[in-house]
Design an enzyme around this catalytic site. Structure first.
Site, PDB file in Angstrom:
ATOM      1  CG  ASP A  60      14.746 -39.154   9.741  1.00 35.49           C
ATOM      2  OD1 ASP A  60      14.408 -37.974   9.897  1.00 35.49           O
ATOM      3  OD2 ASP A  60      14.807 -39.707   8.631  1.00 35.49           O
ATOM      4  CE1 TYR A 124      23.791 -38.231   9.925  1.00 40.54           C
ATOM      5  CE2 TYR A 124      24.857 -36.803   8.321  1.00 40.54           C
ATOM      6  CZ  TYR A 124      23.861 -37.032   9.254  1.00 40.54           C
ATOM      7  OH  TYR A 124      22.935 -36.056   9.530  1.00 40.54           O
TER       8      TYR A 124
END
Length: 292
Positions: A60, A124
Site C-alpha cells: 500500500d 514482512y
C-alpha cells in the site's frame, strides 16, 4: 519471425513513502505506483512489445520493500539476442536512478514461472519505536520508517502471548480491510511465523540521553489479505498498551467479521516492510539454448 519472449524474475526494493503503493496507477495522480516507474524504465530496453511487470506482492501507500519481486517478458526483434541478467539489471537501474527504487537482481526463468503464484511465502517486518512520548520525538533518520506508538512502554510478553493465537491456518476475516476484492478472496490464510524481537535502530547507538527501544514484528505466511499485517500488528500493539487482553485477539479471530475489528488501532503503513518473497530454487532454474 523472432524468438519467443524471454521471461525474467527481478527482485527490487523501494522506499514507499512517495508512492501510492507498488501497483500501477493512472499517471495523472499526485502519487503514482512503483510499477509505473519500473515500466517507464523498461521502455529503455526498446523491446518489440510493451513490457509489463507482474508484481508478486501488493504493498500500500507508504509501505516499503526491502525485497519485492516481479516477472516480465521481453520480446526482442529478429536477430537480437536476449538480454543477459547483468544487462537487464544495469539498464533498468540506470533509468530508475532518480527514484528510491532499485533492482537487486535479475534471473532468467521458465515461461511457466509466475512471480505471484509461484511464491512459497512472503515475510514482512514491522518496526516499532518505543520511548517517544510524541511523534515529534522520533529521530529524523527514522521518520517514515517506523511506528512510535505513544503511551509508554509496551507489555511485550503479553503481545507474544497474543501472537500465538494468530499462528497457523485461520479464517482471518476480522483482520482484513474491506475492498473491492473482498467477496472474491478466501479469508483463510496460514501464518508460519510471528516473532516479536528487539532490534537496532538506524544510528541509535549515537543518540545520547535518549532511552529509545526498537522492536521488530516478523510475520511469515504464504500470502496475506488486504491490510492483514497492519491489522494484526495494530491488535498486538493494543495488547501491549493494555487496551486489549491477549485472549481478545483469539476472540477477534473467532468472530470472523471485518466490522468487529476495533476502530483506530490498525498500525500505520510507515513501519511496514516487505522483507522477502521466497521461491523454490528449482523453479528459478532455466536452461538457455545457445543463442536463445
Amino acid at each position: 519471425m523472432g524468438c519467443a519472449p524471454a521471461r525474467y524474475l527481478v527482485f527490487f526494493q523501494y522506499f514507499g513513502t512517495r508512492y501510492s503503493g507498488v501497483m500501477e496507477t493512472k499517471r495523472d495522480q499526485a502519487l503514482i505506483g512503483v510499477q509505473n516507474y519500473l515500466e517507464k524504465a523498461a521502455e529503455s530496453l526498446k523491446a518489440s512489445a510493451p513490457i509489463k511487470f507482474r508484481i508478486s506482492s501488493r504493498t500500500d501507500t507508504g509501505v516499503h520493500a526491502l525485497c519485492n519481486a516481479a516477472h516480465l517478458d521481453i520480446q526482442r526483434g529478429p536477430g537480437k539476442p536476449h538480454f543477459s541478467e547483468e544487462q537487464l539489471l544495469s539498464s533498468l537501474n540506470k533509468h530508475l536512478r532518480p527514484e528510491p527504487i532499485r533492482i537487486l537482481s535479475a534471473h532468467r526463468v521458465p515461461s511457466s514461472f509466475h512471480a505471484r503464484f509461484s511464491a512459497l511465502s512472503r515475510t514482512y517486518i514491522y518496526r516499532l519505536l518505543l520511548g517517544c512520548a510524541h511523534h515529534s520525538q522520533v529521530p529524523v533518520f527514522e521518520r517514515d520508517l517506523c511506528w512510535a506508538p505513544a503511551g509508554g512502554p509496551l507489555n511485550v510478553p503479553a503481545m507474544q502471548e497474543a501472537a500465538q493465537f494468530l499462528l497457523g491456518t485461520h479464517d482471518f476475516s476480522t483482520f482484513r480491510s474491506l475492498n473491492s476484492d473482498t467477496e472474491f478472496t478466501s479469508p483463510v490464510r496460514t501464518i508460519f511465523q510471528l516473532d516479536i524481537q528487539p532490534s537496532a535502530g538506524f544510528l541509535s547507538h549515537h543518540y545520547e540521553h535518549r532511552a529509545l527501544e526498537f522492536w521488530e514484528v516478523k510475520i511469515k505466511g504464504r500470502s496475506f489479505l488486504y491490510r492483514q499485517v497492519r491489522r494484526m500488528v495494530g491488535a498486538l500493539v493494543a495488547v501491549g498498551m493494555g487496551r486489549l487482553a491477549p485472549h481478545h485477539v483469539k476472540e477477534l479471530l473467532e468472530v470472523k467479521d471485518a466490522l468487529a475489528f476495533p476502530p483506530n488501532i490498525m498500525a500505520p503503513p510507515s513501519g511496514l516492510f516487505l522483507k522477502s518473497v521466497e521461491y523454490n530454487e528449482a523453479d528459478l532454474d532455466v536452461t538457455v539454448a545457445p543463442g536463445g
